[in-house]
Design a protein around this motif. Structure first.
Motif, PDB file in Angstrom:
ATOM      1  N   THR A 126       0.810  -1.213   0.000  1.00 40.71           N
ATOM      2  CA  THR A 126       0.000   0.000   0.000  1.00 40.71           C
ATOM      3  C   THR A 126       0.842   1.261   0.000  1.00 40.71           C
ATOM      4  O   THR A 126       0.577   2.202  -0.759  1.00 40.71           O
ATOM      5  CB  THR A 126      -0.940   0.002   1.212  1.00 40.71           C
ATOM      6  N   TRP A 127       1.869   1.320   0.835  1.00 40.80           N
ATOM      7  CA  TRP A 127       2.648   2.544   0.989  1.00 40.80           C
ATOM      8  C   TRP A 127       3.957   2.507   0.209  1.00 40.80           C
ATOM      9  O   TRP A 127       4.774   3.424   0.344  1.00 40.80           O
ATOM     10  CB  TRP A 127       2.954   2.783   2.473  1.00 40.80           C
ATOM     11  N   GLY A 128       4.178   1.478  -0.593  1.00 43.87           N
ATOM     12  CA  GLY A 128       5.458   1.314  -1.266  1.00 43.87           C
ATOM     13  C   GLY A 128       5.851   2.495  -2.140  1.00 43.87           C
ATOM     14  O   GLY A 128       6.970   3.028  -2.029  1.00 43.87           O
ATOM     15  N   ILE A 129       4.946   2.925  -3.020  1.00 46.41           N
ATOM     16  CA  ILE A 129       5.256   4.041  -3.923  1.00 46.41           C
ATOM     17  C   ILE A 129       5.481   5.327  -3.129  1.00 46.41           C
ATOM     18  O   ILE A 129       6.379   6.121  -3.429  1.00 46.41           O
ATOM     19  CB  ILE A 129       4.127   4.231  -4.954  1.00 46.41           C
ATOM     20  N   TRP A 130       4.669   5.521  -2.103  1.00 45.48           N
ATOM     21  CA  TRP A 130       4.795   6.734  -1.291  1.00 45.48           C
ATOM     22  C   TRP A 130       6.148   6.780  -0.588  1.00 45.48           C
ATOM     23  O   TRP A 130       6.771   7.847  -0.478  1.00 45.48           O
ATOM     24  CB  TRP A 130       3.656   6.777  -0.278  1.00 45.48           C
ATOM     25  N   ILE A 131       6.628   5.627  -0.111  1.00 43.06           N
ATOM     26  CA  ILE A 131       7.940   5.570   0.533  1.00 43.06           C
ATOM     27  C   ILE A 131       9.035   5.970  -0.444  1.00 43.06           C
ATOM     28  O   ILE A 131       9.951   6.730  -0.109  1.00 43.06           O
ATOM     29  CB  ILE A 131       8.196   4.156   1.092  1.00 43.06           C
ATOM     30  N   VAL A 132       8.956   5.473  -1.676  1.00 41.72           N
ATOM     31  CA  VAL A 132       9.952   5.812  -2.692  1.00 41.72           C
ATOM     32  C   VAL A 132       9.932   7.318  -2.981  1.00 41.72           C
ATOM     33  O   VAL A 132      10.991   7.970  -3.048  1.00 41.72           O
ATOM     34  CB  VAL A 132       9.703   5.011  -3.986  1.00 41.72           C
ATOM     35  N   LEU A 133       8.740   7.888  -3.143  1.00 48.06           N
ATOM     36  CA  LEU A 133       8.630   9.315  -3.426  1.00 48.06           C
ATOM     37  C   LEU A 133       9.201  10.159  -2.285  1.00 48.06           C
ATOM     38  O   LEU A 133       9.953  11.116  -2.518  1.00 48.06           O
ATOM     39  CB  LEU A 133       7.173   9.690  -3.681  1.00 48.06           C
ATOM     40  N   LEU A 134       8.864   9.801  -1.047  1.00 51.63           N
ATOM     41  CA  LEU A 134       9.352  10.564   0.094  1.00 51.63           C
ATOM     42  C   LEU A 134      10.856  10.404   0.270  1.00 51.63           C
ATOM     43  O   LEU A 134      11.546  11.337   0.709  1.00 51.63           O
ATOM     44  CB  LEU A 134       8.632  10.131   1.373  1.00 51.63           C
ATOM     45  N   PHE A 135      11.383   9.240  -0.070  1.00 48.57           N
ATOM     46  CA  PHE A 135      12.824   9.015   0.075  1.00 48.57           C
ATOM     47  C   PHE A 135      13.603   9.991  -0.795  1.00 48.57           C
ATOM     48  O   PHE A 135      14.646  10.517  -0.395  1.00 48.57           O
ATOM     49  CB  PHE A 135      13.170   7.574  -0.310  1.00 48.57           C
ATOM     50  N   PHE A 136      13.091  10.253  -2.007  1.00 48.12           N
ATOM     51  CA  PHE A 136      13.801  11.134  -2.927  1.00 48.12           C
ATOM     52  C   PHE A 136      13.399  12.597  -2.799  1.00 48.12           C
ATOM     53  O   PHE A 136      14.209  13.496  -3.042  1.00 48.12           O
ATOM     54  CB  PHE A 136      13.578  10.667  -4.371  1.00 48.12           C
ATOM     55  N   PHE A 137      12.142  12.860  -2.406  1.00 47.08           N
ATOM     56  CA  PHE A 137      11.651  14.236  -2.420  1.00 47.08           C
ATOM     57  C   PHE A 137      11.185  14.743  -1.055  1.00 47.08           C
ATOM     58  O   PHE A 137      10.733  15.886  -0.952  1.00 47.08           O
ATOM     59  CB  PHE A 137      10.487  14.366  -3.417  1.00 47.08           C
ATOM     60  N   GLY A 138      11.261  13.925  -0.023  1.00 51.27           N
ATOM     61  CA  GLY A 138      10.687  14.316   1.259  1.00 51.27           C
ATOM     62  C   GLY A 138      11.682  14.796   2.294  1.00 51.27           C
ATOM     63  O   GLY A 138      11.321  15.011   3.449  1.00 51.27           O
ATOM     64  N   ARG A 139      12.929  14.983   1.892  1.00 47.89           N
ATOM     65  CA  ARG A 139      13.946  15.365   2.877  1.00 47.89           C
ATOM     66  C   ARG A 139      14.077  16.884   3.037  1.00 47.89           C
ATOM     67  O   ARG A 139      14.388  17.374   4.123  1.00 47.89           O
ATOM     68  CB  ARG A 139      15.309  14.791   2.466  1.00 47.89           C
ATOM     69  N   ALA A 140      13.890  17.628   1.959  1.00 45.37           N
ATOM     70  CA  ALA A 140      14.123  19.079   1.979  1.00 45.37           C
ATOM     71  C   ALA A 140      12.878  19.824   2.444  1.00 45.37           C
ATOM     72  O   ALA A 140      11.773  19.565   1.968  1.00 45.37           O
ATOM     73  CB  ALA A 140      14.529  19.567   0.598  1.00 45.37           C
ATOM     74  N   HIS A 141      13.057  20.735   3.389  1.00 43.43           N
ATOM     75  CA  HIS A 141      11.973  21.578   3.873  1.00 43.43           C
ATOM     76  C   HIS A 141      12.083  22.963   3.239  1.00 43.43           C
ATOM     77  O   HIS A 141      13.162  23.400   2.836  1.00 43.43           O
ATOM     78  CB  HIS A 141      12.024  21.720   5.398  1.00 43.43           C
ATOM     79  N   ALA A 142      10.957  23.645   3.146  1.00 44.55           N
ATOM     80  CA  ALA A 142      10.940  25.024   2.662  1.00 44.55           C
ATOM     81  C   ALA A 142      11.378  25.938   3.800  1.00 44.55           C
ATOM     82  O   ALA A 142      10.672  26.084   4.792  1.00 44.55           O
ATOM     83  CB  ALA A 142       9.540  25.396   2.186  1.00 44.55           C
ATOM     84  N   GLU A 143      12.548  26.550   3.661  1.00 45.23           N
ATOM     85  CA  GLU A 143      13.052  27.458   4.686  1.00 45.23           C
ATOM     86  C   GLU A 143      12.655  28.886   4.337  1.00 45.23           C
ATOM     87  O   GLU A 143      12.953  29.362   3.240  1.00 45.23           O
ATOM     88  CB  GLU A 143      14.571  27.345   4.792  1.00 45.23           C
ATOM     89  N   PRO A 144      11.994  29.587   5.249  1.00 44.37           N
ATOM     90  CA  PRO A 144      11.600  30.974   4.955  1.00 44.37           C
ATOM     91  C   PRO A 144      12.797  31.907   4.963  1.00 44.37           C
ATOM     92  O   PRO A 144      13.867  31.576   5.511  1.00 44.37           O
ATOM     93  CB  PRO A 144      10.630  31.295   6.101  1.00 44.37           C
TER      94      PRO A 144
END
Length: 378
Positions: A325-343
């Motif tokens: 169920t969460w496999g694709i989401w894990i892959v997406l977050l691994f590559f794109f979920g690390r960087a935060h928007a810094e003001p």
């Protein structure tokens, strides 16, 4: 919701005349202790010292002074507690977006959701081709997604942040949803944590204004019947589970019974799922903006725990019905979920009202999160 990298152009040679003009222009706002050129990168200018005025109250004035010299101000707190006012050698003046693209995607997504609902809710082959029959689902899901993205859009405009109109993403018949949601794109960095919080939280809350009433109406007009032995079974969040109990007087699904969702109820369930996904506390997701506003750079520490929880849920779903169920989401977050928007201003904290709203939004996330969104029956 996406945001551009704050600075990508080649840095110019720093002009000492401009450095001095900026220092003089901010003297009534910021006492400069020392000035360093090409710090933290080539072409940047760092002023260290202390503010005479609350940064939240004077940032717009700082920006006018810096932009007049071709720079954009950022505010950071250094490890020793000193404040660094850093000038980026770039002024953000993004070009206007082509609204025709947004309109085209909006229309295509309407057609896509109409066709999807008509196909999956058809009782005959003829009905499957009459896409207008999918209007309850299409109208409901477009209301939820549209409100979500417009919440971001109007909050961004309120804080004078350049932003695109929503881009809807069609996904015809190959899925039971008909769309991959919608996004807006930030065309310039956000001013401070308060603006980042407002823009991040406005979308989910605006979407919930429509999703929850539509869920209640949809459930009240749906029927309870025999539990299906084949097909797709939607998962339960705490809110969804309690809503079904409040309306039908029993916890569903049971061993023999379940609610057969009509188009409105299905759209509302999907809308709540999308909202929960966006509120996950990582990266550029709405929840990532929320956590960075509340915790600052410590929000990055949530990435590994979130990935661990999703990994455990993926294993659980595989053991239940051999799905990832969460496999694709894990892959997406691994590559794109690390960087935060810094003001730009990373020093100004949230006020108490926003902090309480942030905590309430975290509670909402826990209530609408679906541990196992789908199960395949049969």
């Amino acid at each position: 919701m996406d945001q551009l990298s704050p600075y990508t152009a080649p840095p110019p040679v720093v002009s000492l005349e401009k450095v001095e003009k900026m220092r003089q222009g901010i003297a009534h706002l910021f006492v400069v202790g020392d000035t360093t050129l090409d710090e933290p990168q080539k072409g940047f200018v760092r002023y260290r010292g202390r503010f005479l005025v609350d940064p939240a109250d004077c940032f717009d004035e700082l920006r006018v002074v810096f932009e007049a010299q071709g720079f954009t101000p950022t505010i950071r707190e250094e490890g020793n507690g000193r404040i660094a006012l850093v000038a980026l050698p770039h002024v953000f003046n993004p070009p206007a977006s082509d609204w025709r693209i947004n309109l085209a995607l909006f229309v295509i997504t309407i057609v896509s959701t109409l066709a999807t609902a008509a196909y999956f809710y058809a009782e005959t082959a003829e009905q499957a081709t009459q896409i207008w029959r999918g209007w309850p689902f299409s109208l409901s899901i477009m209301l939820i997604l549209g409100a979500h993205e417009l919440g971001h859009y109007f909050a961004a405009r309120y804080h004078k942040v350049a932003v695109t109109l929503p881009y809807f993403i069609p996904l015809p018949i190959i899925s039971p949803i008909g769309t991959m949601g919608a996004v807006i794109r930030m065309k310039a960095p956000i001013k401070n944590k308060r603006a980042l919080f407002d823009i991040g939280v406005a979308g989910p809350l605006a979407g919930l204004v429509f999703a929850i009433p539509l869920l209640i109406y949809g459930l009240m007009t749906s029927e309870v019947g025999a539990m299906s032995s084949i097909g797709l079974l939607e998962g339960n969040s705490i809110l969804y589970y309690l809503a079904k109990f409040a309306i039908f007087g029993q916890f569903l699904p049971s061993e023999t019974l379940d609610v057969h969702l009509n188009q409105v109820a299905w759209a509302a369930w999907v809308g709540l799922l999308v909202t929960a996904l966006n509120l996950m506390p990582v990266g550029q997701l709405d929840g990532g903006h929320l956590m960075y506003s509340l915790l600052g750079s410590r929000a990055r520490q949530l990435f590994i725990p979130v990935m661990a929880v999703l990994g455990a849920l993926t294993l659980a779903s595989f053991l239940i019905d051999s799905t990832f169920t969460w496999g694709i989401w894990i892959v997406l977050l691994f590559f794109f979920g690390r960087a935060h928007a810094e003001p730009l201003d990373d020093v100004t904290p949230l006020d108490p009202r926003r902090r309480w709203l942030g905590i309430a939004t975290v509670v909402i996330f826990l209530l609408i999160f679906v541990p196992i969104p789908f199960r395949i029956l049969g």
